[in-house]
Design an enzyme around this catalytic site. Sequence first.
Site, mmCIF file in Angstrom:
data_model
loop_
_atom_site.group_PDB
_atom_site.id
_atom_site.type_symbol
_atom_site.label_atom_id
_atom_site.label_comp_id
_atom_site.label_asym_id
_atom_site.label_seq_id
_atom_site.Cartn_x
_atom_site.Cartn_y
_atom_site.Cartn_z
ATOM 1 N N HIS A 64 -34.780 134.269 -16.254
ATOM 2 C CA HIS A 64 -33.660 135.002 -16.850
ATOM 3 C C HIS A 64 -33.213 134.372 -18.163
ATOM 4 O O HIS A 64 -33.069 135.042 -19.188
ATOM 5 C CB HIS A 64 -32.511 135.049 -15.845
ATOM 6 N N SER A 117 -26.915 141.558 -19.455
ATOM 7 C CA SER A 117 -27.386 140.253 -19.927
ATOM 8 C C SER A 117 -28.185 140.404 -21.209
ATOM 9 O O SER A 117 -28.043 139.620 -22.155
ATOM 10 C CB SER A 117 -28.281 139.596 -18.867
ATOM 11 N N ASP A 156 -27.301 129.484 -18.657
ATOM 12 C CA ASP A 156 -28.097 130.420 -17.863
ATOM 13 C C ASP A 156 -28.947 129.664 -16.841
ATOM 14 O O ASP A 156 -28.530 128.624 -16.337
ATOM 15 C CB ASP A 156 -28.971 131.254 -18.814
#
EC number: 3.4.21.-
Length: 400
Positions: free
Chosen positions: A192, A346, A161
Amino acid sequence: MGFVKILSLSLAATAVADAATILSPRYPNDVIPNEYIVVMKDGVSSASFASHSAWVADMHYYNHTKRALPGHGIQEVYDIYEMKAYSGKFDEDTIQRIAKEPDVAFIEPNQIVTISEISVQKAAPSWGLPRISVKENQLSSNTDYFYDSSAGAGIWVYVVDTGVDIKHPDFEGRAVWGTSTVDRSKTDRLGHGTHVAGTIASKTYGVAKAVKIIAVKVFKDRTTSYKNIIGGIDWAVKHSKKNNMLSKSVVNMSLGGGRSSAMNKAAANAHKTGMFVAVSAGNTPVDAMNFSPASEPLACTVAASDKDDMQAQFSAFGPAVDIFAPGTDIVSLVPRKKFGTKSGTSMAAAHVSGAGAYIMALEKIPGNEVCNRLKELAQSSIVRSSDKTTRKLLYNNSGK
């Protein structure tokens, strides 16, 4: 949204007589000039691969010296189970000669990857954990999360990520730095990856509260490329193998984009090593078969559900989807000791990675059997989903 987008490859391909396929980009302006990913045929030996790589290096050096052109040649080499590949920068003449080599399966242009905007709603309620620990939707009356105290202990999760804030106190020291394929910084600038990792394993918001998180950074800002993501998978597989953890490891990829044979092959080969590979379906409400690695059958592809057990409005769907998990307004960690709310497939994939790690530890099963086990345990709770899409919603088998 939490889904990472990548620019698409068309299904069209440039046919080279008696040569490997060179995939043609759907959007030529979005391709990184002269950068390619070259994938070898299955069964090519390490010796043959080394010989081929040396030949490419020599040819590239000769071509660029002769014509006084700048160039890099091979930049990264990948060896993921049965997948041998490399990426680099080559001129057209060199790439055409590579395509004619009998050991080459196909060639893809390297492409830009961008991360979409992420919404943040401060102090929003968290609901994903209590939802996945009961068979029926009890969110109106129950906010408790039921789970076995083993909590995924002994399992490693590689978060491929934007990086992870490994010093966030809610990880309790269980998050460590792995590698970066994009820079030398260990900072998660976008948040994120930290949010995803928090849903997987943090003390407060984690599904599996005792697992080890390993940060694999493949984004330094809102753009990256396929070669960086494949490089992250390659590193994770080798690191897990070195530590004899392949059957006790999870790879979470809350990212994706236009369908890519190279990306799918990397995900498939990570699965073949014994790892559990969980991926997001996509944040565009179309068939997930359009995306990679979501379209890879050996990856566990996760669509997003909302609080009412409906398919989230933004979620991709279709036969590629293996399971649904909570993906709207999910509270988790963000960098610098903070918390925040994000939505996307996600976040749904993170719930499944956490549940997969939890089941691996509890039932002592290898990672590459986990997706089928989660589908066996899942409840047919999705009340509204698209045609040819499963109704299975993640459940951790708490008995509640």
